[in-house]
Design a protein around this motif. Structure first.
Motif, short mmCIF file in Angstrom:
data_model
loop_
_atom_site.label_atom_id
_atom_site.label_comp_id
_atom_site.label_asym_id
_atom_site.label_seq_id
_atom_site.Cartn_x
_atom_site.Cartn_y
_atom_site.Cartn_z
N ASP A 95 1.57 3.41 2.27
CA ASP A 95 2.38 3.62 3.47
C ASP A 95 2.92 2.34 4.09
O ASP A 95 3.64 2.39 5.09
CB ASP A 95 1.58 4.40 4.53
N ARG A 96 2.59 1.17 3.52
CA ARG A 96 3.06 -0.10 4.09
C ARG A 96 3.46 -1.07 3.00
O ARG A 96 2.86 -1.10 1.92
CB ARG A 96 1.96 -0.77 4.92
N LYS A 97 4.44 -1.90 3.34
CA LYS A 97 4.80 -3.04 2.49
C LYS A 97 4.77 -4.26 3.42
O LYS A 97 5.63 -4.41 4.29
CB LYS A 97 6.20 -2.86 1.87
N THR A 98 3.75 -5.09 3.26
CA THR A 98 3.49 -6.18 4.20
C THR A 98 3.77 -7.53 3.57
O THR A 98 3.36 -7.79 2.44
CB THR A 98 2.03 -6.13 4.68
N SER B 280 10.16 -6.62 -2.43
CA SER B 280 9.71 -5.26 -2.09
C SER B 280 10.77 -4.23 -2.48
O SER B 280 10.44 -3.16 -3.01
CB SER B 280 9.39 -5.17 -0.59
N THR C 57 0.88 -1.17 0.00
CA THR C 57 0.00 0.00 0.00
C THR C 57 0.91 1.22 0.00
O THR C 57 2.15 1.09 0.03
CB THR C 57 -0.92 0.03 1.23
N ARG D 242 5.66 -4.75 14.76
CA ARG D 242 5.23 -4.71 13.36
C ARG D 242 4.90 -6.10 12.82
O ARG D 242 4.75 -6.29 11.63
CB ARG D 242 6.32 -4.05 12.50
N SER E 58 7.63 -3.26 5.86
CA SER E 58 7.31 -2.51 7.08
C SER E 58 6.57 -3.39 8.08
O SER E 58 6.58 -3.11 9.28
CB SER E 58 6.46 -1.29 6.74
N ASN E 59 5.91 -4.45 7.58
CA ASN E 59 5.08 -5.29 8.44
C ASN E 59 5.12 -6.74 7.98
O ASN E 59 5.35 -7.02 6.80
CB ASN E 59 3.62 -4.82 8.44
#
Length: 347
Positions: free
Chosen positions: A102-105, A148, A100, A193, A157-158
């Motif tokens: 603000d996040r890379k999960t 990523s 997304t 996280r 990030s998560n």
């Protein structure tokens, strides 16, 4: 598969130290090899170029270094990346990169197949072959992190343990993997996280509390009364909602960690006004921060479908009116069978 030689990553720092003392090598070699294994992510002893050829040959003679390999990759229209990984003996397991703004999960798996047979989950129809070892779980994170970086020039990030398998039925390996992921000499990601999702193994949820874990916990609830939950999640017959409420309260008392409830909406099964009110009652008995309402992603073996948008909104409105912190989670990667409940090694 090499069954004769010990996996060098299973030795640990103490085991490595003892080995190098035994063969008369200098202490600094321990640090060098440890870095290759956990920070430089070597997949062979030949890659360890700051060791002598003789030492590399000695290590290859005494140990194996199995690692997950990417077997196939699929790219969704929404940016989601699904990877099928292959173990050293040829088993397949899947992991997903969910990007997304603000996040890379990373969504990672803990078992090859699953023994819980949840009716709405494609993995539940696959026989459990075995648990993943902690280093194999770690490899998934490393490989998805590399994806990523390549695709988005950003590290993960998560991490969510929401892939194939039940993490709490592979307790030891999941705990060791998280320890390595969060270690300063590993990937150095904060446990805050990381989220472990469980279908609800009450005894192991309490063990998480006793072990003072630092990561977040998510419970896959999906029905707020026992009759309906028994119908779609056979594990509820031995871990009913009352037992799970007690276990989650114990977990929170011991750790203070964030708890999320996951609730997939199925048309004409768990999406009525009464279902929403029952979910409110359960929510009020648990120190949960959030209820994730999840869009159902169809699989061939399960007869239910996703509710209409109006019904979803009506359900959300009831939760909101009762001061439940609820969020509607839209599906990602559905076009490549990478969304919630779809991982099944189809390719």
């Amino acid at each position: 598969m090499d069954t004769q030689r010990e996996n060098i990553r299973h030795l640990g720092l103490d085991g490595l130290t003892a080995y190098f003392e035994q063969i008369g090598e200098k202490k600094f070699r321990v640090k060098q090899v440890h870095e290759w294994l956990w920070q430089k992510h070597a997949h062979s002893f030949e890659e360890m170029t700051n060791l002598s050829k003789d030492l590399r040959a000695k290590l290859a003679q005494d140990f194996s270094l199995p690692a997950l390999q990417v077997d196939a990759t699929q790219f969704s229209n929404d940016g989601t990346v699904k990877s099928r990984f292959k173990t050293v003996e040829g088993h397949l397991v899947e992991g997903v990169l969910i990007p997304t703004e603000d996040r890379k999960t990373a969504c990672v798996s803990s078992q090859i197949g699953c023994s819980l047979s949840c009716k709405f989950c494609a993995t539940g129809y696959i026989e459990r072959k075995r648990n993943l070892h902690f280093d194999e779980i770690y490899d998934q994170v490393v490989l998805i992190n590399q994806q990523s970086l390549q695709a988005y020039n950003q590290k993960l990030s998560n991490i969510v343990f929401m892939g194939m398998g039940e993490p709490l039925l592979n307790y030891s390996n999941v705990m060791k993997a998280i320890e390595r992921i969060s270690a300063e000499d590993g990937l150095f990601m904060s446990p805050r996280r990381i989220t472990v999702s469980t279908a609800g193994v009450a005894k192991q949820i309490k063990k998480l509390g006793d072990d003072q874990v630092r990561f977040k916990l998510a419970l896959s609830l999906h029905a707020a009364n026992d009759a309906k939950r028994n119908e779609i999640m056979p594990i509820n017959e031995s871990n009913n909602i009352k037992a799970l409420i007690e276990a989650l309260n114990y977990f929170y008392k011991q750790t203070g960690n964030e708890i999320t409830l996951e609730y997939i909406l199925f048309k004409d099964l768990n999406d009525s006004k009464q279902d929403a009110e029952e979910l409110v009652k359960v929510f009020r008995q648990i120190p949960a921060d959030l209820v994730n309402i999840i869009e159902y992603n169809t699989i061939d073996a399960f007869k239910f479908t996703k509710p209409d948008e109006d019904d979803i909104q009506r359900f959300m409105n009831i939760l909101e009116a009762n001061h439940v912190n609820a969020r509607l989670r839209r599906s990602r990667g559905r076009d490549i069978d990478a969304a919630c409940g779809q991982l099944a090694n189809k390719g």
